[in-house]
Design a protein around this motif. Structure first.
Motif, PDB file in Angstrom:
ATOM      1  N   GLN A  15     -16.974  73.294 -43.288  1.00 43.96           N
ATOM      2  CA  GLN A  15     -16.612  71.886 -43.158  1.00 43.96           C
ATOM      3  C   GLN A  15     -15.195  71.662 -42.615  1.00 43.96           C
ATOM      4  OE1 GLN A  15     -19.184  69.859 -42.847  1.00 43.96           O
ATOM      5  NE2 GLN A  15     -18.573  68.417 -44.426  1.00 43.96           N
ATOM      6  N   PRO A  16     -14.165  72.319 -43.174  1.00 45.89           N
ATOM      7  CA  PRO A  16     -12.815  72.107 -42.617  1.00 45.89           C
ATOM      8  C   PRO A  16     -12.710  72.518 -41.145  1.00 45.89           C
ATOM      9  CG  PRO A  16     -12.686  73.119 -44.782  1.00 45.89           C
ATOM     10  CD  PRO A  16     -14.121  73.151 -44.388  1.00 45.89           C
ATOM     11  N   ALA A  17     -13.368  73.646 -40.802  1.00 45.11           N
ATOM     12  CA  ALA A  17     -13.327  74.099 -39.410  1.00 45.11           C
ATOM     13  C   ALA A  17     -14.029  73.111 -38.488  1.00 45.11           C
ATOM     14  CB  ALA A  17     -13.976  75.485 -39.294  1.00 45.11           C
ATOM     15  N   LEU A  18     -15.174  72.582 -38.948  1.00 45.05           N
ATOM     16  CA  LEU A  18     -15.916  71.614 -38.129  1.00 45.05           C
ATOM     17  C   LEU A  18     -15.124  70.327 -37.962  1.00 45.05           C
ATOM     18  CD1 LEU A  18     -18.369  70.685 -36.585  1.00 45.05           C
ATOM     19  CD2 LEU A  18     -19.487  70.146 -38.761  1.00 45.05           C
ATOM     20  N   LYS A  19     -14.460  69.887 -39.036  1.00 43.16           N
ATOM     21  CA  LYS A  19     -13.636  68.672 -38.943  1.00 43.16           C
ATOM     22  C   LYS A  19     -12.539  68.840 -37.892  1.00 43.16           C
ATOM     23  CE  LYS A  19     -10.776  65.546 -41.717  1.00 43.16           C
ATOM     24  NZ  LYS A  19     -10.204  65.271 -43.054  1.00 43.16           N
ATOM     25  N   TYR A  20     -11.887  70.018 -37.888  1.00 38.64           N
ATOM     26  CA  TYR A  20     -10.847  70.288 -36.890  1.00 38.64           C
ATOM     27  C   TYR A  20     -11.445  70.316 -35.488  1.00 38.64           C
ATOM     28  CZ  TYR A  20      -7.657  73.011 -34.007  1.00 38.64           C
ATOM     29  OH  TYR A  20      -6.857  73.445 -32.977  1.00 38.64           O
ATOM     30  N   GLU A  21     -12.617  70.958 -35.336  1.00 33.17           N
ATOM     31  CA  GLU A  21     -13.246  71.061 -34.024  1.00 33.17           C
ATOM     32  C   GLU A  21     -13.657  69.701 -33.489  1.00 33.17           C
ATOM     33  OE1 GLU A  21     -13.955  73.805 -31.835  1.00 33.17           O
ATOM     34  OE2 GLU A  21     -12.276  74.451 -33.069  1.00 33.17           O
ATOM     35  N   ILE A  22     -14.113  68.815 -34.370  1.00 27.43           N
ATOM     36  CA  ILE A  22     -14.494  67.464 -33.930  1.00 27.43           C
ATOM     37  C   ILE A  22     -13.282  66.731 -33.365  1.00 27.43           C
ATOM     38  CG2 ILE A  22     -15.150  65.181 -34.809  1.00 27.43           C
ATOM     39  CD1 ILE A  22     -17.244  66.572 -36.529  1.00 27.43           C
ATOM     40  N   GLN A  23     -12.136  66.874 -34.022  1.00 27.45           N
ATOM     41  CA  GLN A  23     -10.910  66.246 -33.522  1.00 27.45           C
ATOM     42  C   GLN A  23     -10.489  66.859 -32.188  1.00 27.45           C
ATOM     43  OE1 GLN A  23      -8.261  66.854 -36.844  1.00 27.45           O
ATOM     44  NE2 GLN A  23      -8.978  65.037 -37.930  1.00 27.45           N
TER      45      GLN A  23
END
Length: 355
Positions: A177-185
């Motif tokens: 989840q944290p990695a995906l949140k960063y990737e979305i940004q």
């Protein structure tokens, strides 16, 4: 530190302006260098627009400076007053910030005290600034002309690859989840750059009449390619928001959801590979059919699941179903545009690499 083409062009334009102004015996070679640094633009078309605007801005600045010196003198407060007038004029004409800044520099340079006669002095400094603007235009025109078509496709290809990979990982509950949140940004920032690059590409002018129609078709194709990439990104964000809810529904439904999305992901990948020339033109099956996701069946099963469980959030997945359907429609339209372009412009390939 990575040296970009624009950084190199700025340095070269400044060097050319200094060398030529010294060679011609101008009094103020430094002003030519300043003008050159302010005049470098990211595209040839913008460079042409800039040279016209810079000449207009500098002419306004020079005229106001000359009138101010002959009528009021060159006291510091008079210089400040002249600068205010110049900024007012250029802002009213909606000139860009670089042009306004250079016009202000022209006022300061021309109203500075000197031992030379004022007209000779003003003409020399004004000529130096025009030389700098011209040097920047020539360097932008000749040295490393930008290839926005290649750059644009590379950015779209990279963003699309990242989005589709994350979709596959996320729908199988394997994403962090944290990695995906960063990737979305990060992908959001990449899409902004894609829009900016497309704007620069659309501003490029085609001087050969025979290629204007082809360029117009390319613009339509690229615009829809970007729209499709954005739609796949919307689907990724929808899965990100609903990840915890997806984990709570039965595995049978999760498998159906993954299967329907995989149809769209595979179609998207085939279309991009076809653009890159990695699928033979004679292999029509690759672009003939994009399987339509069975959204009504998906919604029906989902509603039944939530009705059986009595959960009040049974309609939480309806926006996701809508996103999948929109994604499908965009892929269908992209397929038709790509097929049409490849049929009518077989010799004018889209430049997907620097080779």
């Amino acid at each position: 530190m990575k040296l970009g083409a624009r950084m190199m062009k700025t340095g070269l334009a400044v060097a050319v302006a200094l060398y030529v102004s010294s060679l011609l015996g101008f009094v103020s070679p430094l002003l030519a260098a300043i003008a050159a640094a302010f005049s470098i633009q990211p595209s040839i078309y913008r460079s042409y627009q800039s040279i016209i605007e810079q000449i207009q801005g500098n002419t306004i600045g020079a005229l106001i400076a000359v009138v101010a010196v002959f009528t009021l003198g060159n006291d510091p407060f008079i210089v400040a007053f002249a600068i205010i007038i110049v900024i007012g004029f250029t802002t009213n004409l909606k000139m860009n910030e670089n042009t306004i800044s250079l016009a202000v520099v022209a006022v300061i340079a021309l109203m500075d005290s000197t031992d030379l006669t004022f007209i000779h002095f003003a003409a020399s400094r004004f000529s130096s600034m025009l030389l700098g603007i011209l040097a920047a235009f020539i360097v932008n025109l000749v040295f490393l002309p930008p290839r926005y078509e290649t750059r644009l496709f590379k950015k779209i290809d990279l963003a699309t690859t990242d989005i589709l990979q994350w979709l596959r990982v996320t729908t199988r509950q394997l994403s962090d989840q944290p990695a995906l949140k960063y990737e979305i940004q990060r992908i959001q920032d990449e899409i902004r750059w894609i829009d900016h690059t497309f704007l620069l590409y659309s501003e490029e002018r085609t001087y050969w009449k025979g290629k204007r129609f082809s360029k117009g078709r390319k613009l339509v194709l690229f615009r829809h390619l970007i729209t499709t990439t954005k739609k796949s990104f919307d689907v990724l964000k929808a899965f990100y928001r609903l990840e915890y809810k997806i984990e709570q529904i039965p595995y049978e439904f999760q498998d159906v959801l993954v299967g329907e999305l995989d149809k769209l992901i595979n179609a998207h990948e085939k279309l991009v590979l076809s653009l890159k020339g990695r699928i033979k033109q004679t292999h029509k099956q690759s672009l003939r059919t994009i399987e339509e996701p069975d959204i009504p069946l998906l919604v029906e099963r989902l509603t039944n699941i939530f009705e059986e469980s009595g959960d009040s959030d049974k309609f939480a997945f309806l926006p996701l179903a809508s996103q999948l359907m929109e994604y499908y429609y965009q892929l269908e339209k992209l397929k038709r545009l790509l097929k049409s372009y490849q049929t009518h412009h077989q010799e004018d390939y889209i430049k997907t690499s620097d080779k």
